[in-house]
Motif scaffolding. Sequence first.
Motif, mmCIF file in Angstrom:
data_model
loop_
_atom_site.group_PDB
_atom_site.id
_atom_site.type_symbol
_atom_site.label_atom_id
_atom_site.label_comp_id
_atom_site.label_asym_id
_atom_site.label_seq_id
_atom_site.Cartn_x
_atom_site.Cartn_y
_atom_site.Cartn_z
ATOM 1 N N PHE A 333 0.796 -1.279 -0.078
ATOM 2 C CA PHE A 333 0.013 -0.030 0.000
ATOM 3 C C PHE A 333 0.813 1.333 -0.181
ATOM 4 O O PHE A 333 0.292 2.360 -0.209
ATOM 5 C CB PHE A 333 -1.004 -0.149 1.279
ATOM 6 C CG PHE A 333 -2.376 -0.460 0.850
ATOM 7 C CD1 PHE A 333 -2.434 -1.208 -0.312
ATOM 8 C CD2 PHE A 333 -3.437 -0.041 1.362
ATOM 9 C CE1 PHE A 333 -3.731 -1.986 -0.428
ATOM 10 C CE2 PHE A 333 -4.863 -0.592 0.994
ATOM 11 C CZ PHE A 333 -4.907 -1.481 0.172
ATOM 12 N N SER A 334 2.034 1.230 0.196
ATOM 13 C CA SER A 334 2.920 2.424 0.063
ATOM 14 C C SER A 334 2.867 2.886 -1.330
ATOM 15 O O SER A 334 3.323 3.831 -1.662
ATOM 16 C CB SER A 334 4.458 2.093 0.483
ATOM 17 O OG SER A 334 4.695 0.911 -0.289
ATOM 18 N N LEU A 335 2.601 1.830 -2.222
ATOM 19 C CA LEU A 335 2.626 2.338 -3.590
ATOM 20 C C LEU A 335 1.311 3.259 -3.924
ATOM 21 O O LEU A 335 1.538 3.874 -5.034
ATOM 22 C CB LEU A 335 2.189 0.974 -4.529
ATOM 23 C CG LEU A 335 3.440 -0.023 -4.683
ATOM 24 C CD1 LEU A 335 3.137 -1.333 -5.031
ATOM 25 C CD2 LEU A 335 4.664 0.510 -5.068
ATOM 26 N N ILE A 336 0.318 3.276 -3.212
ATOM 27 C CA ILE A 336 -0.786 4.020 -3.394
ATOM 28 C C ILE A 336 -1.156 5.194 -2.558
ATOM 29 O O ILE A 336 -2.044 5.913 -2.268
ATOM 30 C CB ILE A 336 -2.321 3.295 -3.349
ATOM 31 C CG1 ILE A 336 -2.290 2.708 -2.030
ATOM 32 C CG2 ILE A 336 -2.331 2.276 -4.541
ATOM 33 C CD1 ILE A 336 -3.762 2.105 -2.039
ATOM 34 N N LYS A 337 0.331 5.571 -1.849
ATOM 35 C CA LYS A 337 0.212 6.776 -1.124
ATOM 36 C C LYS A 337 -0.536 7.995 -1.493
ATOM 37 O O LYS A 337 -1.129 8.565 -0.710
ATOM 38 C CB LYS A 337 1.961 7.133 -0.691
ATOM 39 C CG LYS A 337 2.164 8.428 -0.055
ATOM 40 C CD LYS A 337 3.567 8.826 0.102
ATOM 41 C CE LYS A 337 3.712 10.114 0.872
ATOM 42 N NZ LYS A 337 5.185 10.244 1.198
ATOM 43 N N LYS A 338 -0.235 8.489 -2.819
ATOM 44 C CA LYS A 338 -0.703 9.606 -2.911
ATOM 45 C C LYS A 338 -2.354 9.820 -3.312
ATOM 46 O O LYS A 338 -2.902 10.885 -3.105
ATOM 47 C CB LYS A 338 -0.171 10.337 -4.224
ATOM 48 C CG LYS A 338 -0.452 9.356 -5.595
ATOM 49 C CD LYS A 338 0.115 9.945 -6.965
ATOM 50 C CE LYS A 338 0.554 9.108 -7.920
ATOM 51 N NZ LYS A 338 1.250 9.909 -9.032
ATOM 52 N N TRP A 339 -2.848 8.546 -3.142
ATOM 53 C CA TRP A 339 -4.328 8.572 -3.424
ATOM 54 C C TRP A 339 -4.933 8.302 -2.003
ATOM 55 O O TRP A 339 -6.260 8.320 -1.687
ATOM 56 C CB TRP A 339 -4.849 7.528 -4.412
ATOM 57 C CG TRP A 339 -4.175 7.995 -5.713
ATOM 58 C CD1 TRP A 339 -4.761 9.057 -6.517
ATOM 59 C CD2 TRP A 339 -3.462 6.888 -6.654
ATOM 60 N NE1 TRP A 339 -4.016 9.049 -7.705
ATOM 61 C CE2 TRP A 339 -3.186 7.909 -7.667
ATOM 62 C CE3 TRP A 339 -2.656 5.947 -6.070
ATOM 63 C CZ2 TRP A 339 -2.334 7.360 -8.690
ATOM 64 C CZ3 TRP A 339 -1.851 5.557 -7.153
ATOM 65 C CH2 TRP A 339 -1.613 6.256 -8.364
#
Lengths: 391, 391
Positions: A333-339
């Motif tokens: 989930f660090s991959l979707i940080k910006k959302w």
Amino acid sequence: MKTGDLNLVKKINKSIVLTTIQNMAPLSRANISEITGLNKATVSSLVAELIDEALVGETGPGESSGGRRPVMLYFNKKAGFSIGVDLGVNYMLAVLTDLSGTIIYEKQTELEPQTNQEAIFTKLSLLIKDTMDHVPESPYGIIGVGIGVPGITNNEGDVLLAPNLGWGFTDIKGYLAKQFDIPIIIDNEANAGAYGEKLYGSGKTLANFIYTSIGIGIGSGIVIDNSLFRGATGISGEMGHFTINAHGPTCRCGNKGCWELYASEQALLKEAQNLPSLKERKDINLELLIQLAEAGDQDILQLFDLIGEYIGIGFVNIANTFNPQAIILGNRFSLIKKWIFEAINRTIAQRLSVSQETEIKFSERGIYSCALGSAAFVIEAFFSHRKVTVE
Amino acid sequence: MKTGDLNLVKKINKSIVLTTIQNMAPLSRANISEITGLNKATVSSLVAELIDEALVGETGPGESSGGRRPVMLYFNKKAGFSIGVDLGVNYMLAVLTDLSGTIIYEKQTELEPQTNQEAIFTKLSLLIKDTMDHVPESPYGIIGVGIGVPGITNNEGDVLLAPNLGWGFTDIKGYLAKQFDIPIIIDNEANAGAYGEKLYGSGKTLANFIYTSIGIGIGSGIVIDNSLFRGATGISGEMGHFTINAHGPTCRCGNKGCWELYASEQALLKEAQNLPSLKERKDINLELLIQLAEAGDQDILQLFDLIGEYIGIGFVNIANTFNPQAIILGNRFSLIKKWIFEAINRTIAQRLSVSQETEIKFSERGIYSCALGSAAFVIEAFFSHRKVTVE
DNA sequence: TACTCTTTGTTTAAACAACAAACAAAGCCT
DNA sequence: AGGCTTTGTTTGTTGTTTAAACAAAGAGTA
């Protein structure tokens, strides 16, 4: 009972000298004496031993400050090497690091989901062997192998339960010990990730934080007073399974309304499947949703926002329980940080009592946190008989 | 930086000798030598100093085991005395204890609810003064006052927030320090209770447990590796405010669906008020409900069962988070043990993964836990400059 | 260049705590 | 009465830190 004697005093001071060199090199013996308060003679004698043990070296003369030029020392991080493995559900990642945690070599192997245990063991052995082949010449060689497993482990190196791998009790340490005559350390994937972030990532400056590994499930590593808390029998941080909805759906753990049913990748994908626009698709995965979000798909953005909100609800629970300096979000989930970042912070602002000041951070070492932390466990064990702390 | 020297060695060993005497007296110097592994000469010299400091005494000759009769030693628990205060919402309880936590004198003062802060301070001073008047003659006299407060405290002895007392930031330590020239220690009521149970109650044999103080609100004290965990800034264990119902009613803390809205005395009384049989009554309180339960009132028994279930739900969360050896239920709800115990255990059996083995216990020192723990904080501080541990 | 001052690191001797071994004290057993 | 056992102290040794003296090597200045 652990009594005090002269040997202990020496061990303590040697440990202090070594730690000082590790943290502040290059520096001189005089510097160490000044920083630690130890007498110059003491420092000289201890440094001499550390040089004998190949853990410290001299780089040569440094800058004079108006007198004799100092002899600069460095920590010999190439004195030995550690191997850390992140044993994921559909991949295995091994890293070879020096004693300071710098990655020398890495190798990733893909795994078919549902691979049987025998095959995983074989692949793991091969991966470790391959990694070993890339070790440079050094005084101590490979000092051990650490493995982060997505499941519950105990302090003896057994896996008690790893649902996402389909494992029950598994003596993985025993299996590896038969093939490799070096220390083997098994720990939970989230603990390893927490430790990786503590030493080499977002947690470097934090004494108390909770690392939450959010992927298919939610695991967590608890860092208290700079060290990892493992719980009574080595099981802890199963926070994904605390209830946030007392009468919610039943989880496979037996509990109801578990956090991980609302705030994990598994929850995200399930909700995505219900979206009208995705109802027919069979290839829904995190990467696809990221693509759609990048393209500005409103439904997906809204879904991410919702998931972020639930993550925030869990984070409030964590903050109320531990009052940590920070909560670090890691794993997939660090991959979707910006959302999700905004939704998490918004939820926390709404729900958390103002007196608490818990910061939300994201993993800095990304997919390497776990492997790095596993390697660090080995390094810690290597130094454990040299390092002593007093309080 | 804390370096090692001969002084440290001596401090460590002296601390070991003193602890050994505290735990195992009566025993001889030879016994201590055998138990600790310290040389007989070393033990002799350290014991001599402890006797000089009035912390240890000789009772006289013991039983011979075939040779010279040993001189038996004891811990001089009357060398000094500690005062512990449980500052409740509608009462104040002070205890005077010796260095082993035995209560020498106690006094309780009733408080009108909503008493203003000034009046509470005055009563508190009087209570402490009265307690001091009952101190026997001793070498160290009163070594300090510890106070357990139902609210959030920091490590500097300030109360940051005590909603049930109607307090905001309060420098209670400063107020008392002006009147009493001895160490003052302020801590959270649940932390103190946890420490009291750890030293003198159900937690004596446990290294890791969670003490939950269930009364009007729910507080908790976390014991990890035999010592209290206080969190990043001394605030922690606000577990009553973790969400068990993500979209439940709003709590006064700002969060929604907090555990304490379902499983505390406040929840119990509110539900009771809604019972047809009690709808008209204005004098509902815990004592009344206990009376009715004793008389076999089915509605009340059912209500207790429901509350027990919610307590169980929270306990499952605690178990999943900490994996403690036990959860100890203390404060007012220890009074209704027999009507909630079964429901708690039932809920845990249903919801907690079998691999965990967390035992549910009840407070052993009942209403004294908090005052005893507060007094123990003072004793701990008194010994802290004498006691050192190494790891 | 010659001289003094500064800084670094080593050597030397003193202080001190634990320890082993010898010893003294005080009992038991035959 | 004499030998054995156990307890606790005394004595001398070991090993570590430390302060102080010293040696090494450079900077600054006239």
